[in-house]
Design a protein around this motif. Sequence first.
Motif, PDB file in Angstrom:
ATOM      1  N   GLY A 169       0.798  -1.231   0.000  1.00  0.00           N
ATOM      2  CA  GLY A 169       0.000   0.000   0.000  1.00  0.00           C
ATOM      3  C   GLY A 169       0.824   1.272   0.000  1.00  0.00           C
ATOM      4  O   GLY A 169       0.272   2.362  -0.197  1.00  0.00           O
ATOM      5  N   MET A 170       2.149   1.178   0.195  1.00  0.00           N
ATOM      6  CA  MET A 170       2.999   2.365   0.243  1.00  0.00           C
ATOM      7  C   MET A 170       3.498   2.742  -1.141  1.00  0.00           C
ATOM      8  O   MET A 170       3.576   1.917  -2.048  1.00  0.00           O
ATOM      9  CB  MET A 170       4.168   2.145   1.194  1.00  0.00           C
ATOM     10  N   TYR A 171       3.887   4.005  -1.287  1.00  0.00           N
ATOM     11  CA  TYR A 171       4.270   4.557  -2.591  1.00  0.00           C
ATOM     12  C   TYR A 171       5.007   5.867  -2.366  1.00  0.00           C
ATOM     13  O   TYR A 171       5.084   6.393  -1.253  1.00  0.00           O
ATOM     14  CB  TYR A 171       3.024   4.824  -3.449  1.00  0.00           C
ATOM     15  N   TYR A 172       5.530   6.433  -3.473  1.00  0.00           N
ATOM     16  CA  TYR A 172       6.117   7.775  -3.462  1.00  0.00           C
ATOM     17  C   TYR A 172       5.697   8.416  -4.780  1.00  0.00           C
ATOM     18  O   TYR A 172       6.176   8.030  -5.846  1.00  0.00           O
ATOM     19  CB  TYR A 172       7.642   7.693  -3.343  1.00  0.00           C
ATOM     20  N   GLU A 173       4.811   9.385  -4.712  1.00  0.00           N
ATOM     21  CA  GLU A 173       4.276   9.997  -5.920  1.00  0.00           C
ATOM     22  C   GLU A 173       5.330  10.834  -6.643  1.00  0.00           C
ATOM     23  O   GLU A 173       6.431  11.046  -6.138  1.00  0.00           O
ATOM     24  CB  GLU A 173       3.056  10.854  -5.567  1.00  0.00           C
ATOM     25  N   ASN A 174       4.975  11.326  -7.836  1.00  0.00           N
ATOM     26  CA  ASN A 174       5.897  12.119  -8.647  1.00  0.00           C
ATOM     27  C   ASN A 174       6.536  13.254  -7.845  1.00  0.00           C
ATOM     28  O   ASN A 174       5.850  14.004  -7.151  1.00  0.00           O
ATOM     29  CB  ASN A 174       5.164  12.724  -9.843  1.00  0.00           C
TER      30      ASN A 174
ATOM     31  N   ALA B  66      11.153 -10.655  -7.063  1.00  0.00           N
ATOM     32  CA  ALA B  66      10.145 -11.723  -7.057  1.00  0.00           C
ATOM     33  C   ALA B  66       9.336 -11.718  -5.765  1.00  0.00           C
ATOM     34  O   ALA B  66       8.272 -12.337  -5.698  1.00  0.00           O
ATOM     35  CB  ALA B  66      10.808 -13.085  -7.254  1.00  0.00           C
ATOM     36  N   HIS B  67       9.823 -11.007  -4.762  1.00  0.00           N
ATOM     37  CA  HIS B  67       9.167 -10.999  -3.454  1.00  0.00           C
ATOM     38  C   HIS B  67       8.154  -9.867  -3.285  1.00  0.00           C
ATOM     39  O   HIS B  67       7.547  -9.743  -2.222  1.00  0.00           O
ATOM     40  CB  HIS B  67      10.212 -10.902  -2.336  1.00  0.00           C
ATOM     41  N   TYR B  68       8.017  -9.001  -4.299  1.00  0.00           N
ATOM     42  CA  TYR B  68       7.036  -7.916  -4.183  1.00  0.00           C
ATOM     43  C   TYR B  68       6.477  -7.559  -5.556  1.00  0.00           C
ATOM     44  O   TYR B  68       7.132  -7.746  -6.578  1.00  0.00           O
ATOM     45  CB  TYR B  68       7.638  -6.677  -3.508  1.00  0.00           C
ATOM     46  N   ASP B  69       5.251  -7.067  -5.552  1.00  0.00           N
ATOM     47  CA  ASP B  69       4.605  -6.574  -6.771  1.00  0.00           C
ATOM     48  C   ASP B  69       4.462  -5.067  -6.675  1.00  0.00           C
ATOM     49  O   ASP B  69       4.246  -4.513  -5.592  1.00  0.00           O
ATOM     50  CB  ASP B  69       3.223  -7.212  -6.954  1.00  0.00           C
ATOM     51  N   GLY B  70       4.512  -4.387  -7.819  1.00  0.00           N
ATOM     52  CA  GLY B  70       4.552  -2.934  -7.812  1.00  0.00           C
ATOM     53  C   GLY B  70       5.949  -2.482  -7.433  1.00  0.00           C
ATOM     54  O   GLY B  70       6.923  -3.225  -7.529  1.00  0.00           O
ATOM     55  N   GLY B  71       6.068  -1.229  -6.981  1.00  0.00           N
ATOM     56  CA  GLY B  71       7.354  -0.741  -6.491  1.00  0.00           C
ATOM     57  C   GLY B  71       8.359  -0.362  -7.554  1.00  0.00           C
ATOM     58  O   GLY B  71       9.530  -0.116  -7.237  1.00  0.00           O
ATOM     59  N   GLU B  72       7.931  -0.285  -8.823  1.00  0.00           N
ATOM     60  CA  GLU B  72       8.866   0.119  -9.866  1.00  0.00           C
ATOM     61  C   GLU B  72       9.321   1.565  -9.653  1.00  0.00           C
ATOM     62  O   GLU B  72       8.537   2.425  -9.262  1.00  0.00           O
ATOM     63  CB  GLU B  72       8.222   0.011 -11.254  1.00  0.00           C
ATOM     64  N   LEU B  73      10.594   1.824  -9.909  1.00  0.00           N
ATOM     65  CA  LEU B  73      11.101   3.191  -9.982  1.00  0.00           C
ATOM     66  C   LEU B  73      10.793   3.704 -11.382  1.00  0.00           C
ATOM     67  O   LEU B  73      11.237   3.121 -12.376  1.00  0.00           O
ATOM     68  CB  LEU B  73      12.608   3.223  -9.720  1.00  0.00           C
ATOM     69  N   VAL B  74      10.023   4.783 -11.468  1.00  0.00           N
ATOM     70  CA  VAL B  74       9.584   5.314 -12.756  1.00  0.00           C
ATOM     71  C   VAL B  74      10.217   6.689 -12.950  1.00  0.00           C
ATOM     72  O   VAL B  74      10.017   7.592 -12.131  1.00  0.00           O
ATOM     73  CB  VAL B  74       8.049   5.420 -12.840  1.00  0.00           C
TER      74      VAL B  74
ATOM     75  N   LYS C 158      10.842   2.601 -16.666  1.00  0.00           N
ATOM     76  CA  LYS C 158      10.419   1.855 -15.485  1.00  0.00           C
ATOM     77  C   LYS C 158      11.493   0.834 -15.133  1.00  0.00           C
ATOM     78  O   LYS C 158      11.911   0.053 -15.984  1.00  0.00           O
ATOM     79  CB  LYS C 158       9.088   1.161 -15.743  1.00  0.00           C
ATOM     80  N   LEU C 159      11.910   0.857 -13.876  1.00  0.00           N
ATOM     81  CA  LEU C 159      12.991  -0.020 -13.437  1.00  0.00           C
ATOM     82  C   LEU C 159      12.577  -0.868 -12.243  1.00  0.00           C
ATOM     83  O   LEU C 159      12.012  -0.356 -11.277  1.00  0.00           O
ATOM     84  CB  LEU C 159      14.220   0.808 -13.050  1.00  0.00           C
ATOM     85  N   LYS C 160      12.912  -2.149 -12.347  1.00  0.00           N
ATOM     86  CA  LYS C 160      12.732  -3.071 -11.233  1.00  0.00           C
ATOM     87  C   LYS C 160      13.812  -4.144 -11.365  1.00  0.00           C
ATOM     88  O   LYS C 160      13.532  -5.303 -11.626  1.00  0.00           O
ATOM     89  CB  LYS C 160      11.330  -3.682 -11.258  1.00  0.00           C
TER      90      LYS C 160
ATOM     91  N   HIS D  52      10.439  11.728 -10.819  1.00  0.00           N
ATOM     92  CA  HIS D  52      10.358  10.280 -10.708  1.00  0.00           C
ATOM     93  C   HIS D  52       9.395   9.892  -9.591  1.00  0.00           C
ATOM     94  O   HIS D  52       8.937  10.745  -8.825  1.00  0.00           O
ATOM     95  CB  HIS D  52      11.745   9.690 -10.447  1.00  0.00           C
ATOM     96  N   ARG D  53       9.090   8.613  -9.501  1.00  0.00           N
ATOM     97  CA  ARG D  53       8.177   8.112  -8.471  1.00  0.00           C
ATOM     98  C   ARG D  53       8.475   6.639  -8.203  1.00  0.00           C
ATOM     99  O   ARG D  53       9.188   5.981  -8.979  1.00  0.00           O
ATOM    100  CB  ARG D  53       6.720   8.271  -8.915  1.00  0.00           C
ATOM    101  N   VAL D  54       7.935   6.150  -7.105  1.00  0.00           N
ATOM    102  CA  VAL D  54       7.945   4.714  -6.796  1.00  0.00           C
ATOM    103  C   VAL D  54       6.498   4.254  -6.771  1.00  0.00           C
ATOM    104  O   VAL D  54       5.684   4.778  -6.005  1.00  0.00           O
ATOM    105  CB  VAL D  54       8.629   4.422  -5.439  1.00  0.00           C
ATOM    106  N   GLU D  55       6.166   3.292  -7.644  1.00  0.00           N
ATOM    107  CA  GLU D  55       4.785   2.816  -7.747  1.00  0.00           C
ATOM    108  C   GLU D  55       4.337   2.127  -6.456  1.00  0.00           C
ATOM    109  O   GLU D  55       5.162   1.594  -5.699  1.00  0.00           O
ATOM    110  CB  GLU D  55       4.654   1.847  -8.921  1.00  0.00           C
ATOM    111  N   LYS D  56       3.036   2.122  -6.235  1.00  0.00           N
ATOM    112  CA  LYS D  56       2.471   1.529  -5.024  1.00  0.00           C
ATOM    113  C   LYS D  56       2.794   0.031  -4.953  1.00  0.00           C
ATOM    114  O   LYS D  56       2.721  -0.694  -5.948  1.00  0.00           O
ATOM    115  CB  LYS D  56       0.955   1.730  -4.996  1.00  0.00           C
TER     116      LYS D  56
END
Length: 216
Positions: free
Chosen positions: A87-92, A116-124, A133-135, A150-154
């Motif tokens: 549920g956490m994120y960092y908006e633009n 592989a241990h988390y979904d979302g969380g890409e550095l954009v 988009k980086l993961k 930049h942002r970190v997706e939820k």
Amino acid sequence: MLLIDDFYDAAACLELRMKILATPFGGGAATATGMAAGAKNNMQMDQTKGRAILDAIAHRLMSDERIDFYAIPKRIAAMQVNRYDEGMYYENHSDAAIMNGFRCDLSFTLFLEDHAHYDGGELVIEQEHGLLKLKPKIGSVFVYSTGLIHRVEKITRGSRLACVGWIESRVRDEGKRRILRDLNYAHRSYLQRHGRDEIGDLLVKNSGALLRLWCE
């Protein structure tokens, strides 16, 4: 931009993660300023109790030949370890230009969780020609210009752990850093193909002259 996918190997990541996860975390929003205020929703490692961890990462960064080649670093202006739970994120946002009294030319993210241990969380990263988009895999470090939005997706599953920081370069202008990189690359490539001669020496002479001209 620079991606080093083997900055830490698996064993080093495991040791580092154990130390980080044994250190207290608090809410990260309190440290956000400017564009980041109100956009930040994550957890942040206690910097006082985690100082030895941050110092060890900083030493490794400043000692790495690939970082030196790309960033021409003078110092690391600031660092922190962030954790994003579900549920956490960092908006633009764009990062501050000055931290701890030092100029921030380049930002970096050291990825410390197996993707592989988390979904979302890409550095954009927002660029003129589109989104990046980086993961990357655990142990990778990504370096990019601090001024980019930049942002970190939820996070939708699991947790994302990363160390982020900001570098003051000896050469503040990215265009000039690019010229120095190109000259250094040209010299290395020439040396491998032809060995040392007067042409290679001329490349070293002129890259050194530009570094003295532009270095702060």
